[in-house]
Structures are given as C-alpha cells and as structure tokens.
Design an enzyme around this catalytic site. Structure first.
Site, PDB file in Angstrom:
ATOM      1  N   ASP A 234       0.869  -1.177   0.000  1.00  0.00           N
ATOM      2  CA  ASP A 234       0.000   0.000   0.000  1.00  0.00           C
ATOM      3  C   ASP A 234       0.904   1.224   0.000  1.00  0.00           C
ATOM      4  O   ASP A 234       2.086   1.115  -0.353  1.00  0.00           O
ATOM      5  CB  ASP A 234      -0.965  -0.019   1.187  1.00  0.00           C
ATOM      6  CG  ASP A 234      -2.304   0.664   0.864  1.00  0.00           C
ATOM      7  OD1 ASP A 234      -2.266   1.790   0.315  1.00  0.00           O
ATOM      8  OD2 ASP A 234      -3.362   0.100   1.154  1.00  0.00           O
ATOM      9  N   HIS A 258       1.379   1.694  -3.297  1.00  0.00           N
ATOM     10  CA  HIS A 258       0.315   2.490  -3.889  1.00  0.00           C
ATOM     11  C   HIS A 258       0.653   3.972  -3.863  1.00  0.00           C
ATOM     12  O   HIS A 258      -0.224   4.813  -4.059  1.00  0.00           O
ATOM     13  CB  HIS A 258      -1.020   2.206  -3.195  1.00  0.00           C
ATOM     14  CG  HIS A 258      -1.541   0.826  -3.486  1.00  0.00           C
ATOM     15  ND1 HIS A 258      -2.692   0.324  -2.941  1.00  0.00           N
ATOM     16  CD2 HIS A 258      -1.041  -0.167  -4.267  1.00  0.00           C
ATOM     17  CE1 HIS A 258      -2.887  -0.916  -3.371  1.00  0.00           C
ATOM     18  NE2 HIS A 258      -1.893  -1.226  -4.177  1.00  0.00           N
TER      19      HIS A 258
END
Length: 448
Positions: A234, A258
C-alpha cells in the site's frame, strides 16, 4: 537520483540529544534496562513497569540480543525527555486469534484506520533502533495473515504521538497491516526500513498479498522523513487530514506500493485538509502509482501546496494519478455527487518524473469486479490520469514528465484527462494537453 540500498540509507541531521544531557546542561538521563523475562514468555508487564518508572529524563533500553515478546497492546504515555533504545527486537504474538482478541479489547487510542499495538505519547521522545541489521526490529508476523487473506481485526503497528522527537533506524518486519501513524509535531524520521513483501508471492498475485501495509500515515505538523527503504502493499507514505509542513525525501518503494499519497480525504462528506507537503527524490519500483491524490466523491475541505519532485518510476502502473471522485467500486457504481461538493485542490506541482510503466495497470489487491482502481480506458500506457470534479482543481503544474509504456517509446505514452473538468485558464498553465489521448507536453504560460 540517489540510489538507496537496504540499511544503508541517507543520514539525516536529526539533532538527537546525546545520552547524559544536551550541551545546554539539561538534566542528566538515567538509564533503565528493560528486564528480559525469557523465551516464550509475555514481556509486556516488565516493559510497562519500566516505562512507568522511567517516564522522564531517562534512557530506556531494550537489550541485544533479545526479542521482547510484547504480547499485549500497550501505551507508553506521559513521556518527557526520554530516549527509547531498541537495541534488541519487539514482536507481536504469532497466534492470530490472540492478536484479534487483544486488539479488540485494548483501550489504546485508535487512529484513522485501525488501533495501534503500541501507542507512544509525550514530549522530547526519541525512538532509536540499533544500526545492526538484525536488531531494532518490530516483528509483526504478518505473513500468516496474508496467506489466508485475513483482514478483520488487524492492528496498526504503532502511533508516535509526540511533540518534538525522532524515529531513527527502525526496521518494520512483516507487519500485519499499517505501520507507523505519526500525528505528532516537530518529528524527524530517518533511515526507516519496511519489509512487507510476502515470501511466497508477487505484486500481481492476490494470494498472500500484504493488504494495507502502509509505511507511514502522517497527520501531524512539521514532520521530516529523510531516508526510507521499503517493500509495501500500500502507500509508502500517506499524508492525511490535518497534516501541515511535511517533507518526505530520499526513499525507495518496492514490491507494489500504492504511492506517495495525499489522502484519502473527505470520506462521507467530511471537511478535511492538508497543506504544504514536499515529496523529493524517490524511486518507485513496481508501484501501482508513483504519485497519488485521492479524495472521496462529495468530500469537502482542501489540499494545497503539494510538490512531487525528482521521482524515478520503474515498472509502475500509472506515474501520476489524481482523483476527486473516489468511491468503493466493489460496492457498486459511482454514486451521484448529490452534495455538489468536492475536496478542492490548489497549487500541485509534479516535476522531473522519469522511467517506465509496467504491463499491468493493477496488482494483487484486485479482488473485485471491477477492480478498486479501474479507470475506463486505462490500458497501462497512461503516465497521467486525472479524474477531477469540475472547476475545483486550480494551479496544477506538470513539468518534465518523461515516463514511457512497457517496451514502447515515449511517443506511445498517453493521458486520461477531461478538459471539461478543468477550471478556467488551467490548460494554459497545466504543462500538457488535457485530453484522452497522447501525452503532449505544453509550455506553461508565464514560465521561463
């Protein structure tokens, strides 16, 4: 670009007071060694007792070569002028039901996403890990959670809610999910390491994917992160509501990050704000996004004065992504923006991006249909995707963006941008032609 390798990171001038006091003749610190109670025994009470006895003007030392079993969530609060030396290691229980039961029962103060296992609060607090690779570790035993795809009652690792402090040389090993939440003020972070990559999977496999393994969630003020090496599933760094004056520089994000992210902001129509953020000198390898801004449909508030500069993108899905219309795609189609509001955006600069896109526009987090990050027309050739709410994004500037598709020339690079959503005059200063089509750099009006 600075090439960064594990455990040999860029050093920051963090100004830590040496043991024994500062040059100004402040109170000498006493040294308190945390008792090690033995293998396969919960060390929690001995840890808490030490922090209670040595909560001010102290050096609290976890000794090498011990791994202290912190098998109960804990709060280290009311600390004043304390150095925490993690010369050994700390670990969570390896038994999943135990972790779930205890994180559900703890009174630790929750953060935005979850409840931390360690809650640290005080003033003039320095968390200092060993410079040795094998020590200074927080061990989460996250692999077993990832293997069965369990995402219920997961702990965040730690909250560092400190006024004036440092985090140095810390290694986060296989966290269950989120790493450090930093809502404090005047905090300097350096030489931080995160290993949240599965031992048995890749970025494109859903099996054993390390969901929500953010490196940092920063919501405080006057925070500097200098030196980060991590493999995440993430955001490597997520700057969220309330953050002011944030600098994050000199880092590497691998596996399937991310991104270097602002948000999310404005969920449920909330008024949320972020201001004055700089991301500088990062390598993003295998990321879904290198740089990202995300606010929810119908949000309120604003984000302003944010710079992403000197970003090397290697095998990323999309280099730059901006959405003011985020929603849970696995819960149905995009909802109507009945409020007619949006988290406004002002003065964003994206400068000196170079590198390449990967062949896959998503990653192992794609467990719904459509995927959470699906964009109509997205085909892994987009260096920039902008999904704006009409007229609410101003002073966006893109300079020297040189990112090409996988095994294709720069001329094959495309963008997704709807010119009807641009505020008046924005195209003149944007730096590329807003269209659903080829990436075409344009001169920024008024620049030299």
């Amino acid at each position: 670009m600075v090439h960064i390798t594990p455990f040999v990171l860029v050093a920051a001038a963090v100004g830590t007071v040496a043991a024994g006091g500062s040059k100004g003749g402040s109170t000498k610190k006493k040294t308190c060694k945390v008792p090690y109670v033995g293998k396969n025994k919960d060390n929690s009470q001995a840890i808490l007792d030490t922090f209670t006895k040595c909560s001010s003007n102290a050096i609290i030392e976890f000794e090498e070569p011990y791994t202290y079993h912190a098998w109960t969530p804990m709060s280290w609060v009311g600390l004043s002028n304390v150095d925490i030396h993690l010369n050994g290691n700390l670990d969570l229980p390896s038994d999943i039901p135990t972790v779930q039961q205890k994180i559900n029962a703890t009174s630790n103060q929750p953060s935005t996403y979850a409840t931390p296992w360690f809650y640290i609060h005080g003033s003039n607090v320095n968390l200092v890990g060993s410079k040795k690779k094998a020590y200074g570790q927080f061990q989460g035993h996250g692999q077993q959670w990832w293997d069965i795809g369990l995402r219920i009652l997961r702990p965040q690792l730690a909250t560092f809610n400190v006024s004036t402090g440092t985090i140095q040389n810390i290694k986060v090993i296989k966290p269950v999910a989120w790493g450090f939440n930093v809502p404090g003020t005047n905090v300097k972070i350096s030489n931080h390491f995160v290993d949240a990559a599965p031992n048995n999977g890749t970025r494109d496999q859903t099996t054993s994917f390390p969901f929500n393994t953010d490196g940092f969630n920063l919501s405080g003020q006057n925070i500097t992160l200098d030196g980060y090496y991590g493999h995440n599933g993430d955001d490597c760094v997520s700057v969220v509501n309330g953050a002011r004056n944030i600098v994050a520089k000199n880092g590497y994000c691998g596996f399937s990050s991310h991104g270097l992210s602002i948000g999310s902001l404005g969920r449920g129509g909330a008024v949320q704000t972020v201001a004055n953020v700089v991301f500088d000198n990062w390598t993003m390898e295998g990321a879904v996004y290198a740089a990202r801004f995300k606010s929810w449909t119908g949000g309120q508030g604003w984000a302003k004065n944010v710079t992403w500069r000197n970003i090397k993108a290697l095998n990323v899905s999309t280099a730059i992504f901006i959405t003011q219309n985020y929603f849970d795609q696995d819960k149905g189609p995009r909802p109507n923006n009945t409020s007619g509001t949006s988290t406004s955006v002002d003065n964003f600069l994206f400068e000196n991006f170079e590198g390449s896109l990967g062949p896959n526009w998503t990653d192992g987090t794609c467990i719904s249909n459509p995927c959470w990050n699906y964009v109509q027309g997205g085909d892994a050739t987009q260096s920039i995707i902008m999904d704006l709410y009409p007229g609410t994004a101003t002073n966006l500037h893109f300079k020297n963006i040189k990112v090409h598709p996988y095994k294709k020339p720069y001329s094959a690079t495309t963008v997704i941008c709807d010119p009807a959503t641009l505020a008046a005059g924005e195209q003149d200063t944007l730096g590329f032609k807003c269209q659903r089509g080829p990436y075409v750099a344009t001169k920024i009006k008024g620049s030299h």
